[in-house]
Design a protein around this motif. Structure first.
Motif, PDB file in Angstrom:
ATOM      1  N   VAL A 218      -4.942  -0.821   3.778  1.00 45.03           N
ATOM      2  CA  VAL A 218      -5.114  -2.220   3.377  1.00 45.03           C
ATOM      3  C   VAL A 218      -6.355  -2.821   4.027  1.00 45.03           C
ATOM      4  N   ARG A 219      -6.582  -2.506   5.300  1.00 40.42           N
ATOM      5  CA  ARG A 219      -7.736  -3.077   5.993  1.00 40.42           C
ATOM      6  C   ARG A 219      -9.039  -2.609   5.348  1.00 40.42           C
ATOM      7  N   ALA A 220      -9.129  -1.324   4.995  1.00 42.03           N
ATOM      8  CA  ALA A 220     -10.349  -0.804   4.377  1.00 42.03           C
ATOM      9  C   ALA A 220     -10.634  -1.511   3.061  1.00 42.03           C
ATOM     10  N   ARG A 221      -9.582  -1.778   2.273  1.00 46.82           N
ATOM     11  CA  ARG A 221      -9.776  -2.466   1.003  1.00 46.82           C
ATOM     12  C   ARG A 221     -10.279  -3.885   1.214  1.00 46.82           C
ATOM     13  N   LEU A 222      -9.728  -4.563   2.256  1.00 46.20           N
ATOM     14  CA  LEU A 222     -10.168  -5.930   2.533  1.00 46.20           C
ATOM     15  C   LEU A 222     -11.612  -5.965   3.008  1.00 46.20           C
ATOM     16  N   ALA A 224     -13.927  -3.849   2.302  1.00 48.87           N
ATOM     17  CA  ALA A 224     -14.790  -3.572   1.153  1.00 48.87           C
ATOM     18  C   ALA A 224     -14.917  -4.786   0.241  1.00 48.87           C
ATOM     19  N   ALA A 225     -13.817  -5.505   0.079  1.00 49.66           N
ATOM     20  CA  ALA A 225     -13.832  -6.661  -0.821  1.00 49.66           C
ATOM     21  C   ALA A 225     -14.485  -7.882  -0.187  1.00 49.66           C
ATOM     22  N   LEU A 226     -14.400  -7.986   1.146  1.00 46.05           N
ATOM     23  CA  LEU A 226     -14.911  -9.168   1.855  1.00 46.05           C
ATOM     24  C   LEU A 226     -15.826  -8.705   2.990  1.00 46.05           C
ATOM     25  N   PRO A 227     -17.000  -8.162   2.663  1.00 47.44           N
ATOM     26  CA  PRO A 227     -17.853  -7.547   3.697  1.00 47.44           C
ATOM     27  C   PRO A 227     -18.343  -8.513   4.762  1.00 47.44           C
ATOM     28  N   HIS A 228     -18.353  -9.802   4.484  1.00 42.76           N
ATOM     29  CA  HIS A 228     -18.875 -10.759   5.457  1.00 42.76           C
ATOM     30  C   HIS A 228     -17.760 -11.496   6.217  1.00 42.76           C
ATOM     31  N   ALA A 229     -16.528 -11.155   5.930  1.00 38.73           N
ATOM     32  CA  ALA A 229     -15.394 -11.817   6.592  1.00 38.73           C
ATOM     33  C   ALA A 229     -14.991 -11.044   7.846  1.00 38.73           C
ATOM     34  N   THR A 230     -14.385 -11.765   8.768  1.00 44.16           N
ATOM     35  CA  THR A 230     -13.832 -11.121   9.961  1.00 44.16           C
ATOM     36  C   THR A 230     -12.415 -10.650   9.632  1.00 44.16           C
ATOM     37  N   ILE A 231     -12.213  -9.350   9.638  1.00 45.88           N
ATOM     38  CA  ILE A 231     -10.916  -8.769   9.287  1.00 45.88           C
ATOM     39  C   ILE A 231     -10.313  -8.150  10.540  1.00 45.88           C
ATOM     40  N   GLY A 232      -9.152  -8.620  10.923  1.00 45.75           N
ATOM     41  CA  GLY A 232      -8.495  -8.086  12.128  1.00 45.75           C
ATOM     42  C   GLY A 232      -7.976  -6.673  11.913  1.00 45.75           C
ATOM     43  N   GLY A 234      -4.732  -5.783  12.624  1.00 49.40           N
ATOM     44  CA  GLY A 234      -3.264  -5.798  12.625  1.00 49.40           C
ATOM     45  C   GLY A 234      -2.660  -5.335  11.314  1.00 49.40           C
ATOM     46  N   PHE A 235      -3.063  -4.155  10.861  1.00 54.09           N
ATOM     47  CA  PHE A 235      -2.516  -3.600   9.625  1.00 54.09           C
ATOM     48  C   PHE A 235      -1.942  -2.219   9.900  1.00 54.09           C
ATOM     49  N   ALA A 236      -0.879  -1.884   9.188  1.00 53.59           N
ATOM     50  CA  ALA A 236      -0.316  -0.546   9.326  1.00 53.59           C
ATOM     51  C   ALA A 236      -1.335   0.478   8.834  1.00 53.59           C
ATOM     52  N   PRO A 237      -1.384   1.655   9.466  1.00 52.88           N
ATOM     53  CA  PRO A 237      -2.357   2.662   9.048  1.00 52.88           C
ATOM     54  C   PRO A 237      -2.014   3.231   7.677  1.00 52.88           C
ATOM     55  N   ALA A 238      -3.040   3.808   7.041  1.00 52.84           N
ATOM     56  CA  ALA A 238      -2.830   4.440   5.748  1.00 52.84           C
ATOM     57  C   ALA A 238      -1.929   5.660   5.910  1.00 52.84           C
ATOM     58  N   VAL A 239      -1.151   5.940   4.874  1.00 54.44           N
ATOM     59  CA  VAL A 239      -0.248   7.095   4.868  1.00 54.44           C
ATOM     60  C   VAL A 239      -0.466   7.858   3.571  1.00 54.44           C
ATOM     61  N   SER A 240      -0.771   9.150   3.683  1.00 52.98           N
ATOM     62  CA  SER A 240      -0.974   9.960   2.484  1.00 52.98           C
ATOM     63  C   SER A 240       0.376  10.406   1.933  1.00 52.98           C
ATOM     64  N   ALA A 241       0.356  10.893   0.689  1.00 47.70           N
ATOM     65  CA  ALA A 241       1.585  11.400   0.086  1.00 47.70           C
ATOM     66  C   ALA A 241       2.132  12.571   0.903  1.00 47.70           C
ATOM     67  N   GLU A 242       1.242  13.397   1.417  1.00 46.91           N
ATOM     68  CA  GLU A 242       1.666  14.542   2.224  1.00 46.91           C
ATOM     69  C   GLU A 242       2.330  14.092   3.525  1.00 46.91           C
ATOM     70  N   GLN A 243       1.742  13.095   4.166  1.00 48.14           N
ATOM     71  CA  GLN A 243       2.333  12.570   5.408  1.00 48.14           C
ATOM     72  C   GLN A 243       3.695  11.946   5.144  1.00 48.14           C
ATOM     73  N   ALA A 244       3.809  11.176   4.083  1.00 46.68           N
ATOM     74  CA  ALA A 244       5.081  10.532   3.755  1.00 46.68           C
ATOM     75  C   ALA A 244       6.158  11.576   3.491  1.00 46.68           C
ATOM     76  N   ALA A 245       5.804  12.616   2.749  1.00 44.54           N
ATOM     77  CA  ALA A 245       6.781  13.668   2.446  1.00 44.54           C
ATOM     78  C   ALA A 245       7.190  14.411   3.718  1.00 44.54           C
ATOM     79  N   GLY A 246       6.228  14.684   4.593  1.00 43.60           N
ATOM     80  CA  GLY A 246       6.548  15.360   5.856  1.00 43.60           C
ATOM     81  C   GLY A 246       7.472  14.541   6.717  1.00 43.60           C
TER      82      GLY A 246
END
Length: 261
Positions: A218-222, A224-232, A234-246
């Protein structure tokens, strides 16, 4: 401030973990959570960090830092407070001597951190005849014997140093053994005994929901969408399908092991 943490030491096969909320700190599911976690890490020593971040830093040989600052106690609750109707209320139970019982909102510091000032604060607080619900923390105070026993299922900075806040008193830390509190206060605090099978099923269900599917960054998307904004951060890390299944496989393996014992 962080809500949870873990230290994974492969050389010693040691896992240290703590959290501020969820099934790990709820009296109803805590024992089941700890057991399932141990089964998910076979051959490892699994321990709860009652000191939270300060305990983690201390284990690493770093300055544990003074996280006390000013004590922020939770307010006393009336017996009919809506929070106490929750199956897993944010509550801390205080019993005093042979007759007094108070329940605080456990939304800040553990009441033991207040030291002797706790009794003064509770002098005019709402009193309960007893408390038979779940809680996340508790303390029994025997003023005549100058003894204190306390427990919690979450964390408090520098948990091992609470005796320094009550010089001249005997202070005993009961870890998460709420039954010690029940015995010490003559049953005025008497929560329902957890149902092991139901608790294990609940923890399994919550864990599977947590790892139900992949999760975008989520943070990476924000950013990218708001390059001049200050983005904290405090977001959960990305999880791949492989990680979720494991993760789901590990949850199911642990549950199958505990269900078969």
């Amino acid at each position: 401030m962080c809500e949870a943490g873990a230290l994974i030491d492969p050389a010693r096969k040691l896992l240290l973990a703590f959290a501020q909320e969820g099934p790990s700190v709820a009296l109803r599911t805590r024992a089941a959570w700890l057991r399932l976690l141990g089964l998910a890490w076979p051959g490892w020593e699994v321990r709860w960090l009652y000191d939270g971040q300060s305990g983690l830093r201390d284990h690493l040989g770093l300055d544990p830092a003074d996280e006390w600052g000013g004590v922020r106690p939770g307010p006393a609750l009336e017996a009919d407070d809506e929070e106490l109707a929750d199956p897993d209320p944010l509550a801390a139970v205080i019993t005093v001597g042979s007759g007094r019982c108070h329940v605080l909102a456990h939304i800040a510091d553990h009441p033991v951190a207040e030291g002797p000032a706790l009794l003064d604060r509770l002098a005019d607080a709402p009193a309960h005849t007893g408390y038979a619900g779940h809680a996340e923390a508790g303390i029994h105070i025997d003023p005549a014997a100058r003894r204190v026993g306390w427990w919690l299922s979450g964390t408090v900075p520098h948990a091992g140093h609470m005796a320094a806040r009550r010089p001249g008193w005997t202070v005993e830390f009961w870890a998460d053994r709420w039954s010690e509190h029940e015995r010490a206060c003559g049953g005025r605090f008497a929560p329902p005994a957890p149902d092991p099978a139901a608790a294990q099923a609940d923890v399994r269900a919550q864990a599977l929901r947590r790892w139900a599917e992949p999760r975008d960054d989520v943070r990476a998307r924000l950013v990218a969408a708001l390059p001049h904004a200050t983005i904290g951060r405090g977001f959960a890390p990305a999880v791949s399908a492989e990680q979720a299944a494991g993760a789901r496989t590990a949850v199911e393996r642990a549950y199958a092991a505990v269900a078969g014992t």
